[in-house]
Design an enzyme around this catalytic site. Structure first.
Site, PDB file in Angstrom:
ATOM      1  N   ASP A 264       0.869  -1.169   0.000  1.00 57.90           N
ATOM      2  CA  ASP A 264       0.000   0.000   0.000  1.00 57.90           C
ATOM      3  C   ASP A 264       0.915   1.231   0.000  1.00 57.90           C
ATOM      4  O   ASP A 264       2.123   1.122   0.248  1.00 57.90           O
ATOM      5  CB  ASP A 264      -0.892  -0.034   1.240  1.00 57.90           C
TER       6      ASP A 264
ATOM      7  N   ASP B 233      -0.145   5.205   0.964  1.00 58.66           N
ATOM      8  CA  ASP B 233      -0.379   6.163   2.050  1.00 58.66           C
ATOM      9  C   ASP B 233      -0.486   5.447   3.390  1.00 58.66           C
ATOM     10  O   ASP B 233      -1.298   4.539   3.555  1.00 58.66           O
ATOM     11  CB  ASP B 233      -1.672   6.944   1.797  1.00 58.66           C
TER      12      ASP B 233
END
Length: 230
Positions: free
Chosen positions: A8, A10
């Site tokens: 991922d 953020d």
């Protein structure tokens, strides 16, 4: 077949959540739709922007006000957050990515950002060159937690679930991994709490990026590196 680790963005690689929240508030204020509940905004991080603004504004994602809010947010993010990106990379990320890359791993990003925004952030943060593939929410019909993004990454990179792990800070990431049949590594320095991460039943939860490297080795059976399971 090379092992694959999908990250991922953020809250996992880059410490953007506080900037994201501030950009939400500024964008809505600019559009005369003030919303100041930082906790409520933070809880939407990990969702595609349309869903996040729809949830905050209690509007359908197709509403023109949601579209305007997304557009304004993206402008604010570019102006206020991107210039700070080099200093927002979490400790150990650069070293860990370089180590994994040097050991023969294939690396990818699967994010709820649209591709152009993800590319801009990775480039600004100095991380773009580490990744063989970057997938944004606009590249799939069903974003996280649906497994489509994980399945697409494996298909594009010639990997299979037995040699793939997903690393993320939210249950959206971990549930995507679970439904795609791959290993899931939760990280504690992002959006969701340890208890929330545990509810998604990842194979392991780690507290530092160096532990991500060890967990990848152990889960993908590349070494006997110790790993603490949940």
């Amino acid at each position: 077949m090379k092992p694959l680790v999908i990250f991922d963005l953020d809250g996992t690689l880059v410490d953007t959540p506080s900037g994201i929240v501030s950009a939400f508030i500024t964008a809505l204020r600019d559009l005369s739709m003030p919303f100041e509940d930082r906790r409520a905004i933070r809880a939407t991080i990990g969702l595609p922007l349309e869903k996040a603004f729809g949830q905050i504004l209690a509007l359908p994602v197709e509403d023109e006000r949601v579209t305007a809010a997304v557009r304004q947010y993206q402008a604010v993010f570019r102006e206020q957050v991107l210039p700070q990106a080099p200093g927002l990379v979490f400790p150990g990320v650069v070293e860990g990515l370089a180590l994994l890359k040097g050991q023969g791993y294939t690396l990818a990003v699967a994010t709820s950002k649209v591709f152009a925004s993800a590319k801009a952030l990775l480039e600004a943060a100095g991380l773009w060159s580490y990744f063989d593939l970057v997938l944004g929410a606009d590249m799939v019909a069903h974003p996280k937690p649906h497994p489509e993004m994980g399945l697409l990454a494996m298909s594009r990179l010639g990997a299979d679930a037995a040699t793939t792990a997903m690393v993320g800070d939210t249950t959206h990431d971990l549930l995507m991994a679970k439904q795609a049949g791959m290993a899931a590594i939760g990280v504690t320095w992002g959006i969701h709490t340890t208890d929330q991460l545990k509810a998604a039943e990842p194979q392991v939860i780690v507290d530092t990026f160096s532990e991500v490297v060890g967990a990848a080795h152990a889960l993908l059976k590349l070494s006997s590196s110790p790993v603490s399971y949940c």
